[in-house]
Design a protein around this motif. Structure first.
Motif, PDB file in Angstrom:
ATOM      1  N   GLN A 154      -8.880   5.117  -0.688  1.00 47.92           N
ATOM      2  CA  GLN A 154      -9.883   4.922   0.351  1.00 47.92           C
ATOM      3  C   GLN A 154      -9.322   5.443   1.671  1.00 47.92           C
ATOM      4  N   HIS A 155     -10.231   5.800   2.593  1.00 45.97           N
ATOM      5  CA  HIS A 155      -9.784   6.160   3.932  1.00 45.97           C
ATOM      6  C   HIS A 155      -9.326   4.897   4.674  1.00 45.97           C
ATOM      7  N   VAL A 156      -8.378   5.061   5.587  1.00 47.00           N
ATOM      8  CA  VAL A 156      -7.846   3.936   6.357  1.00 47.00           C
ATOM      9  C   VAL A 156      -8.652   3.793   7.640  1.00 47.00           C
ATOM     10  N   ASP A 157      -9.326   2.681   7.788  1.00 46.56           N
ATOM     11  CA  ASP A 157     -10.090   2.377   9.004  1.00 46.56           C
ATOM     12  C   ASP A 157     -11.073   3.496   9.360  1.00 46.56           C
ATOM     13  N   GLY A 158     -11.668   4.105   8.329  1.00 46.12           N
ATOM     14  CA  GLY A 158     -12.656   5.148   8.565  1.00 46.12           C
ATOM     15  C   GLY A 158     -12.102   6.480   9.006  1.00 46.12           C
ATOM     16  N   LYS A 159     -10.792   6.663   9.008  1.00 46.09           N
ATOM     17  CA  LYS A 159     -10.177   7.928   9.432  1.00 46.09           C
ATOM     18  C   LYS A 159     -10.195   8.907   8.257  1.00 46.09           C
ATOM     19  N   ASP A 160     -10.897  10.033   8.424  1.00 48.53           N
ATOM     20  CA  ASP A 160     -11.082  10.986   7.327  1.00 48.53           C
ATOM     21  C   ASP A 160      -9.805  11.717   6.941  1.00 48.53           C
ATOM     22  N   GLY A 161      -8.805  11.697   7.799  1.00 51.87           N
ATOM     23  CA  GLY A 161      -7.561  12.394   7.501  1.00 51.87           C
ATOM     24  C   GLY A 161      -6.518  11.524   6.830  1.00 51.87           C
ATOM     25  N   THR A 162      -6.935  10.395   6.237  1.00 52.68           N
ATOM     26  CA  THR A 162      -5.995   9.480   5.585  1.00 52.68           C
ATOM     27  C   THR A 162      -6.464   9.148   4.177  1.00 52.68           C
ATOM     28  N   ALA A 163      -5.539   8.686   3.368  1.00 57.34           N
ATOM     29  CA  ALA A 163      -5.838   8.201   2.018  1.00 57.34           C
ATOM     30  C   ALA A 163      -4.878   7.055   1.706  1.00 57.34           C
ATOM     31  N   ARG A 164      -5.417   5.938   1.225  1.00 59.31           N
ATOM     32  CA  ARG A 164      -4.583   4.762   0.948  1.00 59.31           C
ATOM     33  C   ARG A 164      -4.975   4.160  -0.383  1.00 59.31           C
ATOM     34  N   VAL A 165      -3.978   3.731  -1.154  1.00 59.92           N
ATOM     35  CA  VAL A 165      -4.205   2.980  -2.392  1.00 59.92           C
ATOM     36  C   VAL A 165      -3.434   1.668  -2.317  1.00 59.92           C
ATOM     37  N   TYR A 169       0.843  -1.200   0.000  1.00 55.60           N
ATOM     38  CA  TYR A 169       0.000   0.000   0.000  1.00 55.60           C
ATOM     39  C   TYR A 169       0.876   1.248   0.000  1.00 55.60           C
ATOM     40  N   VAL A 170       0.280   2.351  -0.418  1.00 63.23           N
ATOM     41  CA  VAL A 170       0.835   3.687  -0.193  1.00 63.23           C
ATOM     42  C   VAL A 170      -0.216   4.449   0.605  1.00 63.23           C
ATOM     43  N   THR A 171       0.193   4.973   1.755  1.00 67.66           N
ATOM     44  CA  THR A 171      -0.731   5.636   2.680  1.00 67.66           C
ATOM     45  C   THR A 171      -0.268   7.061   2.939  1.00 67.66           C
ATOM     46  N   LEU A 172      -1.200   8.001   2.877  1.00 68.66           N
ATOM     47  CA  LEU A 172      -0.930   9.404   3.171  1.00 68.66           C
ATOM     48  C   LEU A 172      -1.743   9.821   4.389  1.00 68.66           C
ATOM     49  N   THR A 173      -1.147  10.638   5.237  1.00 64.87           N
ATOM     50  CA  THR A 173      -1.812  11.145   6.426  1.00 64.87           C
ATOM     51  C   THR A 173      -1.810  12.667   6.371  1.00 64.87           C
ATOM     52  N   PHE A 174      -2.970  13.280   6.632  1.00 63.22           N
ATOM     53  CA  PHE A 174      -3.126  14.729   6.556  1.00 63.22           C
ATOM     54  C   PHE A 174      -3.474  15.298   7.931  1.00 63.22           C
ATOM     55  N   THR A 175      -3.328  16.613   8.063  1.00 64.67           N
ATOM     56  CA  THR A 175      -3.565  17.265   9.341  1.00 64.67           C
ATOM     57  C   THR A 175      -5.044  17.380   9.682  1.00 64.67           C
ATOM     58  N   GLU A 176      -5.924  17.180   8.720  1.00 62.42           N
ATOM     59  CA  GLU A 176      -7.361  17.207   8.977  1.00 62.42           C
ATOM     60  C   GLU A 176      -8.053  16.353   7.932  1.00 62.42           C
ATOM     61  N   SER A 177      -9.362  16.233   8.026  1.00 62.05           N
ATOM     62  CA  SER A 177     -10.104  15.374   7.105  1.00 62.05           C
ATOM     63  C   SER A 177     -10.021  15.904   5.675  1.00 62.05           C
ATOM     64  N   VAL A 178      -9.990  14.988   4.719  1.00 66.93           N
ATOM     65  CA  VAL A 178      -9.891  15.330   3.300  1.00 66.93           C
ATOM     66  C   VAL A 178     -10.866  14.476   2.515  1.00 66.93           C
ATOM     67  N   GLY A 179     -11.222  14.964   1.339  1.00 65.93           N
ATOM     68  CA  GLY A 179     -12.031  14.202   0.392  1.00 65.93           C
ATOM     69  C   GLY A 179     -11.250  14.012  -0.888  1.00 65.93           C
ATOM     70  N   PHE A 180     -11.610  13.004  -1.671  1.00 65.93           N
ATOM     71  CA  PHE A 180     -10.861  12.749  -2.899  1.00 65.93           C
ATOM     72  C   PHE A 180     -11.738  12.086  -3.941  1.00 65.93           C
ATOM     73  N   SER A 181     -11.249  12.158  -5.188  1.00 65.94           N
ATOM     74  CA  SER A 181     -11.939  11.563  -6.326  1.00 65.94           C
ATOM     75  C   SER A 181     -11.161  10.319  -6.775  1.00 65.94           C
ATOM     76  N   ASP A 182     -11.559   9.750  -7.919  1.00 66.88           N
ATOM     77  CA  ASP A 182     -10.909   8.532  -8.405  1.00 66.88           C
ATOM     78  C   ASP A 182      -9.434   8.749  -8.732  1.00 66.88           C
ATOM     79  N   ASP A 183      -9.074   9.962  -9.164  1.00 64.79           N
ATOM     80  CA  ASP A 183      -7.689  10.228  -9.554  1.00 64.79           C
ATOM     81  C   ASP A 183      -6.938  11.049  -8.516  1.00 64.79           C
TER      82      ASP A 183
END
Length: 619
Positions: free
Chosen positions: A76-87, A44-58
């Motif tokens: 997708q968010h990691v374990d329901g955490k809105d401040g993360t993004a994982r592919v 996986y590649v996982t990103l963590t942000f300072t607050e909740s984020v939204g994202f699209s397919d790209d």
């Protein structure tokens, strides 16, 4: 002409101030870390942000050294955490350098983007090309910024003019310039809202202007929070149009009574909430309090600034229908404007504390510096308003209700005492202008105080209201800039998060060349966590073609030249394929020089150097 100059100055300030916006959220960490060199491919590649984020397919793309996408599914968010993004990455990945490009939308509606790299096996050349620069420094971003300014201006005109009619002078609703001002405010707000709704999709995803009409992209926009807020704003504007139409048909009817005031106030408050729900107030600390405070701040701005423009129009009006603005209406607006400015100051103090966070941030962050400019502009506005209130108070005090509707009171005919033997004025002569008539009629020598001239005070009030309105436009522009600037508190949180996350590892790749065949290659040094205190060091030697090399000896020493510390021997030990030390202690932060000695045979060795910055231990 003054009103035209005011509108022109508004657009000059808007277009001149439409610079890049700084978003609220920020990237605080990633796995793999930026610049990391991995022995095995990650899943996986996982990103963590300072607050909740939204994202699209790209929103999150992982590109191979050949610029091929290797994440087949969206983030997708990691374990329901809105401040993360994982592919999730695809199967077998070749060695080399991979590029992670990301673009997400922070909780306050601003898109943010960036990129970093990691390597599998060994670093390599990469063909991946990622766009750099601010998300707002595009054609769509600039257009979206301009329409944001227009939306704020439309709200100010609509709310301010309506408040003036409902609270200060109901008869103004039947005057054409005021009705036109209401229509202009409504049209500006409605048109800018439609434009922002269409541009929202390409603004979030870095698309082109023509993609604004893509139905699929528009469908994704309306399901997000910013898009839903824009849709709600259009619905409220439709309701406002019905109320405006009814008031235009029957301006003196009950629609302007208590019920009309209540409906108008609720519509204005709801419109302000559509901003608060999708801007800075919706993210950060104390959201439950910040959102109503932000809506109240916006309403007070509209009542004050839009009311000033309405008052300026009425003061400049010289109609023949006898419907010139009375002094009592000016007095009521003065009281209303004073209350609105008080609310602006109070809510502004809270918002400043919430967004800035510290005194130092006022001078060290973009948000703080912009806020200082706004405070200076507000002080100038209060200075101008003090003169306006002074002249308004004199008008209300001196002009009686019987003469309030006239510009200049009718001249009085004064009976003048004549001296014995003086010639009698000719029949029909105005005693006020007869030769020898006293000017003031006061006691003593007949030079009493001059009569009160309402027209003079109205002209002075008109000039000062013009100055106040121009300064108010400046405050509006600065306020709009602040809504697009990363708050100082968020910038501090981002720096703290980055400090806590970084550096997990420090990776250096140092080439060496002994001047003979098969004696060239690179040494990869991994220092973890790269802070003061105990660190782990791992070193791998690669041949010139990228394969692993086995060497009989590898030494590493570190020196802090500025403080005269070292050399410290890392005491690397052969771990059957790589060299490592697990107890290297670094006493001080700063730039350290690495001296790496590679021996390939009993007689062939070379020493190469590089530097690494060691961070202090986070507090």
């Amino acid at each position: 002409m003054t009103v035209l100059a005011l509108v022109a100055s508004l657009f000059v300030l808007l277009l001149g101030g439409a610079g890049p916006a700084f978003a609220h959220a920020g990237l605080s960490g990633s796995d793999p870390a930026d610049g990391a060199v991995l022995k095995t491919e990650p899943r996986y590649v996982t990103l963590t942000f300072t607050e909740s984020v939204g994202f699209s397919d790209d929103s999150l793309r992982v590109l191979s050294p050949r610029n091929e996408r290797v994440n087949p599914r969206p983030a997708q968010h990691v374990d329901g955490k809105d401040g993360t993004a994982r592919v999730e990455l695809s199967g077998k990945l070749p060695q080399g350098t991979y590029t992670v490009a990301w673009r997400v939308v922070s909780a306050d509606g601003h898109p943010i983007s960036g990129a970093f790299v990691f390597s599998i096996g060994a670093p390599s050349e990469t063909a991946a090309v990622v766009a750099t620069g601010s998300p707002d420094d595009t054609a769509v971003g600039r257009l979206y910024g301009v329409f944001r300014y227009v939306a704020y201006s439309g709200l100010a005109l609509l709310v301010g003019a309506a408040a003036f009619v409902l609270v200060c002078w109901p008869a103004a609703g039947a005057i054409r310039p005021v009705r036109r001002l209401l229509v202009v405010g409504w049209v500006a707000l409605a048109a800018s809202t439609v434009a922002m709704l269409l541009l929202r999709g390409p603004y979030e995803t870095a698309g082109g202007v023509t993609s604004a009409f893509d139905p699929a992209r528009l469908g994704r926009t309306v399901t997000g929070r910013p898009g839903a807020a824009l849709i709600a704003r259009l619905v409220l504007l439709a309701a406002a149009a019905v109320l405006l139409r009814r008031s235009a048909r029957r301006p003196d009817a009950a629609v302007l009574g208590v019920r009309g005031r209540l409906v108008g106030a609720l519509l204005a408050a709801a419109l302000a909430v559509t901003w608060a729900a999708a801007e800075h107030a919706s993210a950060g600390i104390q959201v439950a309090l910040a959102m109503p405070v932000a809506a109240l701040h916006l309403l007070a701005m509209g009542v004050w600034l839009g009311g000033l423009v309405t008052l300026l129009l009425l003061l400049r009006r010289r109609g023949s229908d006898g419907r010139e603005i009375p002094a009592s209406a000016i007095g009521r607006f003065s009281t209303l404007a004073f209350g609105a400015v008080a609310v602006l100051v109070g809510t502004g103090v809270y918002q400043s504390w919430r967004q800035v966070g510290s005194w130092e941030a006022l001078s060290s962050t973009s948000y703080g510096k912009t806020l200082i400019v706004k405070i200076a502009a507000v002080v100038l506005v209060l200075w101008a308003a003090s003169f306006s209130r002074r002249w308004t108070a004199r008008l209300v005090r001196e002009v009686s209700p019987a003469t309030a509707l006239s510009t200049v009171p009718a001249p009085e005919r004064v009976r003048v005492a004549q001296a014995v033997g003086a010639p009698t004025p000719a029949e029909g002569t105005d005693l006020d202008t007869a030769p020898g008539a006293p000017v003031g009629g006061g006691p003593g020598d007949g030079t009493g105080p001059p009569p009160f001239e309402a027209a003079t005070y109205r002209r002075s009030l008109r000039r000062m209201v013009t100055v106040e309105a121009v300064l108010g436009v400046l405050v509006l522009v600065i306020t709009t800039v602040l809504t697009g600037t990363q708050p100082s508190r968020a910038a501090g949180e981002r720096a703290s998060a980055v400090s806590a996350e970084e550096p997990r590892v420090k990776v250096l790749t140092v080439p060496f060349d002994m001047g003979s065949a098969n004696h060239q290659g690179t040494v990869q040094i991994t220092l973890a966590p790269g802070r003061v205190g105990e660190n782990t060091v791992e070193a791998v030697v690669y041949t010139s073609d990228g394969g692993l090399a086995s060497v009989p000896e590898l030494r590493l020493t570190l020196t802090q030249d500025e403080l005269g510390i070292g050399p410290l021997d890392a005491k690397l030990k052969d771990q059957k394929g790589y060299w490592a030390a697990y107890d290297l202690r670094l006493p001080m932060p700063g730039v350290w020089t690495l001296n790496i000695t590679v021996r390939t045979t009993d007689i062939d060795q070379v020493t190469v150097r590089d530097t690494v910055r060691v961070a202090s231990v986070p507090r």
